[in-house]
Design an enzyme around this catalytic site. Structure first.
Site, PDB file in Angstrom:
ATOM      1  CB  CYS A  50      25.750  38.289  40.313  1.00 25.96           C
ATOM      2  SG  CYS A  50      24.251  36.985  40.664  1.00 25.96           S
TER       3      CYS A  50
ATOM      4  CG  HIS B 164      55.279  15.507  58.971  1.00 27.90           C
ATOM      5  ND1 HIS B 164      55.780  14.369  59.344  1.00 27.90           N
ATOM      6  CD2 HIS B 164      55.506  16.520  59.984  1.00 27.90           C
ATOM      7  CE1 HIS B 164      56.549  14.429  60.823  1.00 27.90           C
ATOM      8  NE2 HIS B 164      56.010  15.819  61.006  1.00 27.90           N
TER       9      HIS B 164
ATOM     10  CG  ASN C 296      22.154  38.275  42.494  1.00 26.33           C
ATOM     11  OD1 ASN C 296      22.146  38.507  41.322  1.00 26.33           O
ATOM     12  ND2 ASN C 296      22.459  39.164  43.544  1.00 26.33           N
ATOM     13  N   GLY C 297      21.550  33.817  43.056  1.00 22.88           N
ATOM     14  CA  GLY C 297      21.359  32.693  43.888  1.00 22.88           C
ATOM     15  C   GLY C 297      21.410  31.392  42.652  1.00 22.88           C
TER      16      GLY C 297
ATOM     17  NE  ARG D  89      26.888  41.603  44.862  1.00 22.57           N
ATOM     18  CZ  ARG D  89      26.443  41.298  46.172  1.00 22.57           C
ATOM     19  NH1 ARG D  89      26.537  42.371  47.205  1.00 22.57           N
ATOM     20  NH2 ARG D  89      25.725  40.197  46.463  1.00 22.57           N
TER      21      ARG D  89
ATOM     22  CD  GLU E 167      41.220  35.721  48.164  1.00 23.26           C
ATOM     23  OE1 GLU E 167      40.115  35.447  48.483  1.00 23.26           O
ATOM     24  OE2 GLU E 167      41.944  36.436  48.717  1.00 23.26           O
TER      25      GLU E 167
ATOM     26  CE  LYS F 269      34.553  42.327  50.011  1.00 21.00           C
ATOM     27  NZ  LYS F 269      36.126  42.021  50.555  1.00 21.00           N
TER      28      LYS F 269
ATOM     29  CD  GLU G  87      43.759  36.046  54.728  1.00 20.72           C
ATOM     30  OE1 GLU G  87      43.507  37.212  54.190  1.00 20.72           O
ATOM     31  OE2 GLU G  87      43.189  35.293  54.780  1.00 20.72           O
TER      32      GLU G  87
ATOM     33  CE  LYS H 111      43.174  38.311  50.759  1.00 21.73           C
ATOM     34  NZ  LYS H 111      42.785  37.597  51.596  1.00 21.73           N
TER      35      LYS H 111
ATOM     36  CD1 TRP I  43      31.534  35.543  39.738  1.00 22.74           C
ATOM     37  CD2 TRP I  43      30.496  33.761  40.126  1.00 22.74           C
ATOM     38  NE1 TRP I  43      32.636  34.594  40.144  1.00 22.74           N
ATOM     39  CE2 TRP I  43      31.943  33.463  40.502  1.00 22.74           C
ATOM     40  CE3 TRP I  43      29.423  32.528  40.493  1.00 22.74           C
ATOM     41  CZ2 TRP I  43      32.543  32.322  40.905  1.00 22.74           C
ATOM     42  CZ3 TRP I  43      30.246  31.479  40.902  1.00 22.74           C
ATOM     43  CH2 TRP I  43      31.542  31.244  41.265  1.00 22.74           C
TER      44      TRP I  43
END
Length: 614
Positions: free
Chosen positions: A2, A510, A102-103, A27, A494, A609, A487, A491, A76
């Site tokens: 956050c 498979h 934060n954390g 973020r 996300e 982020k 990737e 994307k 967050w």
């Protein structure tokens, strides 16, 4: 995961805090709040956007006026759902101490039970609230202590990670901040100081900053700052000048930061290679690892640790280093490396990759590797970040600030760095100087080829319109383009919230082939390389099951147009180079599908982020 902002000085704090929180929106967050000191503490916080908080703050104009000290936070959710009551800042019962954090406090449950037994009441479901009550309890038991000493004492009881800001009306002329595992930076102005979780809210006010290291605590007043360890040992801190300007964190006419950053990639690629690619000399100049190059070349093994998009770049790096330098490479999820008791010794090199340089899992992997005696090298984007400070050697990508949560330009910058590293490791060992010069010449042509690929944006948007309502996507690639398939799928999920999976194309039969029907879009990365004929066979298998085929192909390939429903062409290039081209259409496709679905591409739900918790 956050954002933190703080201000102390001569200006009114509230407008600066609110603007700073907007700079940190990228973020990821679910609620926001500020606390102001103006004789007493005033707190405004709520679930939702910073703009919503800004509108609500109009009702508190009187409390805001004249306040020149304050802290702000975007949350967050980790412990406790997004809500007004769980938003930061948190207050003690007397309302004279405010904390933002934060954390994660790992031992919050036992601390909370202890505080409840002593009569403390909790007004939120967060782990962070234990910090303000813990500080309050210690201060009540030792009222002669100052705020700095109280916080130092409180943090000795805390297990976990924190980026912490505390203000109190008992000592209204200071902000106390502390860091363990969650980044904090102090911006140095004239008669004023700024605090933030990264430099984005600071750069428009000053370019002089100090980065706190883990285990450090700072006391900031309008006249200066002091930094000590949690054990009360004074620290001399280096003042760093920020290497980017305000325009780098603004949209520049683009609708979203993500789109801007996709289109910035040609210029970013030039910046990554500037001064490093020496075609005439047939060599790469990587100053950050020059003193350790011999040890890198003679490593028994290289282990690359990363998370998310950086992990996909690392997979391409594995292919590159093994092909060019013939050094064995393993790629590990940083989050698993620490906990699987890895076999690493002094003959190994561990490379950690992180855009922010603050990714908690990657930092944990770095420290594990150092404890085991390996040479640890870093690749990151942020000057002064923790990874940059804690690795013995490394390289900056110089991609500029990446604001969009879904990484784009950082990925291609990391791939170029790994390409240059592979060539540097191969020089004088496995390939000739002339061969290196040829590779570098092709690499130097990539920005122009990426620009040509970006010209297909409108065509890619048209394809997105056809598939925006699909519920599942499958991405398939081989060799260097298998990580690109991963990737591309990442994307899409996300930012559009569509389920997507990336696979090696040969693995389709498979398992994933069972999913293919007329409703399944399948994206093939099918450039002309050594696996091209195999990819064509895979496409035929999908077509026979009525799958909807979208192909990323080399310019001039007419054969694939016969097989695919849609084809997006990229300029012809050698196999090792192609990931830098084939990823571009996948970034654009994800972007357009997401925007057509009405998604917030710059701030996708549930994502942050810089992932600074484990």
């Amino acid at each position: 995961m956050c954002g933190i902002v703080g201000y102390i000085g001569w200006q009114e704090a509230a407008p600066l805090l609110l603007k700073g929180l907007k700079r940190l929106e990228y973020r990821g967050y679910d609620s926001a709040g500020i606390a102001l000191l103006n004789g007493t503490l005033s707190v405004m916080k709520q679930k939702g956007s910073v703009s919503g908080l800004e509108t609500a703050s109009e009702a508190f104009r009187e409390e805001m006026q004249g306040a020149t000290v304050g802290i702000g936070h975007t949350r967050w959710a980790t412990h406790g759902e997004p809500s007004d009551r769980n938003a930061h800042p948190h207050l003690n019962s007397a309302g004279d101490i405010a904390v933002i954090h934060n954390g994660i406090v790992e031992n919050y449950s036992s601390l909370k039970q202890e505080l409840l037994s002593q009569g403390y009441l909790f007004s939120s479901d967060t782990d962070s609230e234990v910090l303000v009550h813990l500080i309050d309890r210690i201060w009540k038991s030792e009222p002669s202590l100052d705020l700095e000493s109280v916080i130092r004492s409180a943090l000795r009881h805390v297990e976990g990670a924190y980026g912490l800001c505390v203000i109190s009306s008992r000592e209204p002329d200071k902000i106390v901040v502390a860091r363990k595992g969650s980044p904090l930076v102090i911006g140095i102005g004239i008669g004023e100081f700024f605090i933030a979780s990264d430099a984005a809210p600071i750069v428009e006010h000053t370019n002089k900053v100090v980065y706190l290291s883990d285990g450090e605590l700072a006391v900031v007043t309008k006249d200066g700052y002091s930094v000590k360890t949690i054990e009360n040992i004074e620290q001399e801190k280096m003042v760093t000048e920020l290497d980017f300007s305000l325009d780098k964190i603004e949209k520049g006419g683009f609708e979203h930061f993500m789109l801007k950053e996709i289109f910035e990639q040609p210029s970013v690629m030039h910046d990554v290679m500037r001064g490093r690619v020496r075609i005439e000399e047939g060599r790469v100049c990587l100053g950050g690892i020059e003193d350790y190059l011999d040890r890198l070349k003679h490593a028994k093994r290289i282990v690359i640790c990363a998370c998310g998009t950086s992990w996909h770049a690392a997979l391409i790096g594995e292919y590159l280093i093994e092909e060019f330098a013939r050094i064995p490479v393993e790629v590990d999820y940083a989050s698993e490396f620490r906990y699987r008791n890895p076999i690493v010794d002094v003959d190994d090199v561990v490379i950690v990759i992180s855009q922010s340089g603050e990714t908690a899992d990657t930092l944990a992997a770095l420290r594990t590797a150092k404890e085991k005696g390996a040479l640890v090298m870093g690749i990151c984007n942020v000057v002064g970040s923790t990874i940059a400070r804690e690795t013995l050697c490394g390289m900056y990508t110089h991609a500029g600030p990446e604001v969009g949560v879904a990484s784009t330009k950082a990925f291609t910058a990391q791939v170029i760095m790994l390409y240059m590293l592979a060539l540097a490791l191969s020089k004088g060992r496995t390939i000739s100087q002339d061969e290196i010069a040829l590779h570098l010449k092709e690499l130097s042509n990539i920005p122009e080829k990426v620009s040509r690929t970006l010209e297909q944006d409108s065509q890619i948007k048209s394809i997105a319109e056809r598939f925006k309502d699909a519920r599942n996507f499958l991405y398939l690639g081989r060799g260097y383009n298998f990580p690109v398939a991963l990737e591309g799928a990442l994307k899409l999920k996300e930012i559009s919230y569509i389920h997507a999976e990336g696979y090696p194309a040969a693995e389709m039969k498979h398992g994933p082939i069972a999913l293919i029907d007329e409703d399944m879009p399948v994206i093939f990365i099918a450039t002309r390389d050594s696996t091209y004929t195999k990819i064509l066979s895979n496409i035929e298998e999908v077509r026979s099951r009525k799958g909807r085929v979208i192909a990323i192909a080399s310019e001039g390939d007419q054969e694939i147009a016969r097989l695919a429903e849609h084809v997006i062409y990229v300029p012809q290039s050698s196999g090792p180079i192609t990931p830098l081209l084939t990823v571009i259409p996948l970034q654009l496709l994800a972007y357009h599908i997401a925007t057509l679905r009405g998604c917030n591409v710059d701030r996708p739900r549930n994502l942050a982020k810089s992932v600074t918790v484990e």
